[in-house]
Scaffold this active site. Structure first.
Site, short mmCIF file in Angstrom:
data_model
loop_
_atom_site.label_atom_id
_atom_site.label_comp_id
_atom_site.label_asym_id
_atom_site.label_seq_id
_atom_site.Cartn_x
_atom_site.Cartn_y
_atom_site.Cartn_z
CG HIS A 111 -2.04 -1.03 1.06
ND1 HIS A 111 -3.11 -0.86 0.20
CD2 HIS A 111 -2.21 -2.24 1.65
CE1 HIS A 111 -3.90 -1.93 0.27
NE2 HIS A 111 -3.37 -2.77 1.14
CB CYS A 140 -4.87 -5.84 -4.83
SG CYS A 140 -6.36 -4.92 -4.39
#
Length: 209
Positions: A111, A140
């Site tokens: 992230h 993801c």
């Protein structure tokens, strides 16, 4: 809020007042009505704290009519209908060996990764697949932040829309997306880079005798 109220990324092709850009539309039941802008982001929620399967209960979600689907981490069986799979999660399993007939790409984003160098090649991979009318899955771990960021970057480049427009367009079709603030900042940098490239091309065109 109309998702097309902001100008397109390049003013020279902006639609006339009151006219929407000519993007193909999905069927009504494939779209959500929630339209939250990047400047109104909810608090980022780590994927580990969510029930992933409840985010996309019907499986991969068609978010763009050029056969682009968004999803959380898939099973091998869920990958089989796709021609191209792009996995942008560091922690998601690399399944390329289990699906040899699928064009499989794994970019190990976290992230807080610096993704700017990957966006040109990844968006080009997506575009190349769309020109061949191939079915594309972008995922993801949760299908909320990193994969959504990549699709937004693709929309910005190939649909020629601003970050605000691109975010709102994807949000209208996958209402739970929530890119981290770090990824949003990198999309802002992507927008600057795209605008700079467009301006250079426009200036070069004007200089042609």
């Amino acid at each position: 809020m109309n998702i097309y109220t902001s100008p397109t990324r390049t003013p020279n092709i902006a639609p006339k007042s009151g006219q929407r850009p000519s993007l193909p539309m999905l069927a009504t039941d494939e779209r959500s009505t929630d339209k939250e802008s990047p400047n109104e982001d909810r608090e980022f929620v780590p994927c580990s704290s969510l029930d992933v399967r409840r985010i996309y209960p019907k499986g991969p979600l068609l978010v763009l009519p050029e056969k682009i689907y968004l999803y959380s981490e898939p099973t091998v069986k869920e990958l089989l209908p796709f021609d191209v799979v792009i996995n942008v999660a560091e922690e998601a399993n690399d399944l390329r060996m289990q699906v040899p007939a699928v064009e499989y790409h794994h970019y190990r984003w976290e992230h807080d990764s610096q993704i700017a160098l990957d966006l040109p090649s990844l968006t080009s991979i997506i575009h190349a697949a769309t020109t061949k009318r191939e079915k594309i899955l972008i995922h993801c771990q949760c299908g909320l932040s990193r994969s959504a960021t990549l699709i937004i970057a693709y929309i910005m480049k190939y649909h020629n829309l601003s970050l605000r427009h691109s975010y709102d367009l994807l949000k209208s079709r996958a209402d739970k997306i929530n890119p981290s603030i770090g990824l949003i900042f990198q999309l802002m940098e992507w927008e600057v880079a795209l605008n700079a490239k467009t301006n250079v091309q426009a200036n070069s065109y004007r200089k042609v005798p």
